[in-house]
Design a protein around this motif. Sequence first.
Motif, short mmCIF file in Angstrom:
data_model
loop_
_atom_site.label_atom_id
_atom_site.label_comp_id
_atom_site.label_asym_id
_atom_site.label_seq_id
_atom_site.Cartn_x
_atom_site.Cartn_y
_atom_site.Cartn_z
N ILE A 1 0.86 -1.18 0.00
CA ILE A 1 0.00 0.00 0.00
C ILE A 1 0.90 1.23 0.00
O ILE A 1 1.74 1.40 0.88
CB ILE A 1 -0.93 0.00 1.22
N THR A 2 0.73 2.07 -1.00
CA THR A 2 1.58 3.24 -1.15
C THR A 2 1.19 4.33 -0.15
O THR A 2 0.17 4.24 0.54
CB THR A 2 1.49 3.81 -2.57
N ASP A 3 2.01 5.36 -0.11
CA ASP A 3 1.72 6.50 0.77
C ASP A 3 0.44 7.21 0.39
O ASP A 3 -0.15 7.94 1.20
CB ASP A 3 2.89 7.49 0.75
N PHE A 4 0.00 7.02 -0.86
CA PHE A 4 -1.23 7.66 -1.33
C PHE A 4 -2.46 6.78 -1.09
O PHE A 4 -3.57 7.14 -1.47
CB PHE A 4 -1.12 7.98 -2.82
N GLY A 5 -2.25 5.62 -0.49
CA GLY A 5 -3.36 4.72 -0.19
C GLY A 5 -3.78 3.83 -1.34
O GLY A 5 -4.83 3.19 -1.28
N SER A 6 -2.97 3.77 -2.40
CA SER A 6 -3.27 2.88 -3.53
C SER A 6 -2.47 1.58 -3.39
O SER A 6 -1.50 1.50 -2.65
CB SER A 6 -2.95 3.56 -4.85
N LEU A 7 -2.89 0.59 -4.15
CA LEU A 7 -2.30 -0.74 -4.07
C LEU A 7 -1.28 -0.93 -5.18
O LEU A 7 -1.57 -0.68 -6.35
CB LEU A 7 -3.41 -1.78 -4.19
N PHE B 1 -3.04 11.19 -18.48
CA PHE B 1 -2.10 10.47 -17.61
C PHE B 1 -2.82 10.04 -16.33
O PHE B 1 -3.48 10.84 -15.67
CB PHE B 1 -0.91 11.37 -17.26
N CYS B 2 -2.70 8.77 -16.02
CA CYS B 2 -3.39 8.21 -14.85
C CYS B 2 -2.39 7.37 -14.06
O CYS B 2 -1.98 6.30 -14.50
CB CYS B 2 -4.57 7.36 -15.29
N SER B 3 -1.97 7.85 -12.90
CA SER B 3 -0.99 7.13 -12.09
C SER B 3 -1.64 6.11 -11.16
O SER B 3 -0.98 5.21 -10.65
CB SER B 3 -0.16 8.11 -11.27
N ALA B 4 -2.96 6.24 -10.92
CA ALA B 4 -3.69 5.29 -10.08
C ALA B 4 -5.17 5.43 -10.37
O ALA B 4 -5.65 6.51 -10.72
CB ALA B 4 -3.42 5.53 -8.60
N SER B 5 -5.91 4.33 -10.26
CA SER B 5 -7.35 4.37 -10.47
C SER B 5 -8.02 3.18 -9.79
O SER B 5 -7.37 2.18 -9.47
CB SER B 5 -7.69 4.38 -11.96
N GLN B 6 -9.31 3.32 -9.58
CA GLN B 6 -10.07 2.27 -8.91
C GLN B 6 -10.31 1.10 -9.86
O GLN B 6 -10.49 1.28 -11.07
CB GLN B 6 -11.42 2.82 -8.44
N PHE C 1 -10.53 -4.97 -6.87
CA PHE C 1 -9.65 -4.72 -5.73
C PHE C 1 -10.28 -3.68 -4.81
O PHE C 1 -10.97 -2.76 -5.27
CB PHE C 1 -8.28 -4.23 -6.20
N PRO C 2 -10.03 -3.79 -3.51
CA PRO C 2 -10.66 -2.86 -2.57
C PRO C 2 -10.07 -1.47 -2.58
O PRO C 2 -10.72 -0.51 -2.16
CB PRO C 2 -10.42 -3.54 -1.21
N LEU C 3 -8.83 -1.34 -3.07
CA LEU C 3 -8.15 -0.05 -3.13
C LEU C 3 -7.80 0.29 -4.57
O LEU C 3 -7.71 -0.60 -5.43
CB LEU C 3 -6.87 -0.08 -2.28
N PRO C 4 -7.60 1.56 -4.88
CA PRO C 4 -7.14 1.92 -6.23
C PRO C 4 -5.82 1.24 -6.55
O PRO C 4 -4.99 1.00 -5.66
CB PRO C 4 -6.98 3.44 -6.15
N LEU C 5 -5.61 0.92 -7.82
CA LEU C 5 -4.36 0.30 -8.26
C LEU C 5 -3.37 1.37 -8.72
O LEU C 5 -3.74 2.37 -9.32
CB LEU C 5 -4.62 -0.67 -9.41
N THR C 6 -2.11 1.12 -8.42
CA THR C 6 -1.04 2.04 -8.80
C THR C 6 -0.50 1.65 -10.17
O THR C 6 -0.08 0.50 -10.37
CB THR C 6 0.10 1.99 -7.77
N TRP C 7 -0.49 2.60 -11.09
CA TRP C 7 0.00 2.33 -12.45
C TRP C 7 1.40 2.89 -12.68
O TRP C 7 2.13 2.39 -13.52
CB TRP C 7 -0.96 2.93 -13.48
#
Length: 344
Positions: free
Chosen positions: A210-216, A295-300, A304-310
């Motif tokens: 889990i990143t500092d931004f709360g994404s997976l 540009f999308c660095s993370a999205s739901q 998955f229960p949390l946004p994914l990190t791209w």
Amino acid sequence: MILAKGPVRSREKRTCEEPDFSDMVILLVSPEISLVDEPVKIQASGLPPEKVITLRAWLKDEKGQIFHSRAFYKTDMEGEGPFPGVIDMFGGVGGLIEFRSSLLASRGFASLALAYFAYDDLPGYLGEMDLKYFEEAAQFLCAHPKVSSDGIGVVAICKGAEIALAMASYLPQVAATVCINGTNAVNGNSLIYGDLALSGIPYKAERFLITDFGSLSLLNFLDDPGKPEHQDSILPLEKARGPILFLVGDKDENYNSLFFAREANARAVKYGKKDVYLRCYPGAGHLLEPPGSPFCSASQSTFFPLPLTWGGELVAHCRAQETSWKELQEFLRKNVRCSRRNKL
């Protein structure tokens, strides 16, 4: 498209200037002989689509004076076809995603956006993958009257790129393959094709971060296919009929895609397959899409229960999208052949 040019003189000479493909160009002139006050129709074939070309005409009269003219045109799309066929697939988000396929169609490809789960009457979740389903899609596209029957291309990202590599390895209809930020082995879901069965390399759920931004982050979610126990899950890309292009971002935080592409390239070298290519884009993340895509660095994600990190860096990623989109189209045009020439 028929071009009307005139008036012209009877002893006129005509050529088409374009050094890269002039040996393929055919000019049809009607009438072949005309007087100065008569219009002439010129039709050119053998030209690639959306290409700026120059038509020149010149003659020498009875006094030795040279008359010449020059006109510039841009070629159409391919017209009636047949067109190069392409199957376009996305990854683990499922469903039917059509924007890239639509753009490919606008660029002269007969493109089939192929869903393989979470759409219509398909399974809601991706389970065992039967390559027969994808073979039927390839056969359908090859049999279409507007599609060249010489073979098709496959473009795919993420999980779809894994399937695309399997298609290239086992299906004779696949003439060229573009794998965008994918893997070199079967992961998670097993793959079957007739009597063939490849077990998926088990996912490592304990490696979720889990990143500092709360994404997976799934960067370490996939195990190393080089381990002895995973050798039977590696896709035999050396069996592929045609070339394979790996497009990867070195800041992909969903897959370790650069590592997997290098592993695939090393296998190609080992088995003497010389038409496997790797293009790495510094600063690019996982979602390498056509230019203009935000540009999308993370999205739901639904699964998955949390946004994914791209991953990816804004400017570098956007530049990579511009470059990779051009290279993808050039690769497909070069390697997915058409039997009929295009027209001006």
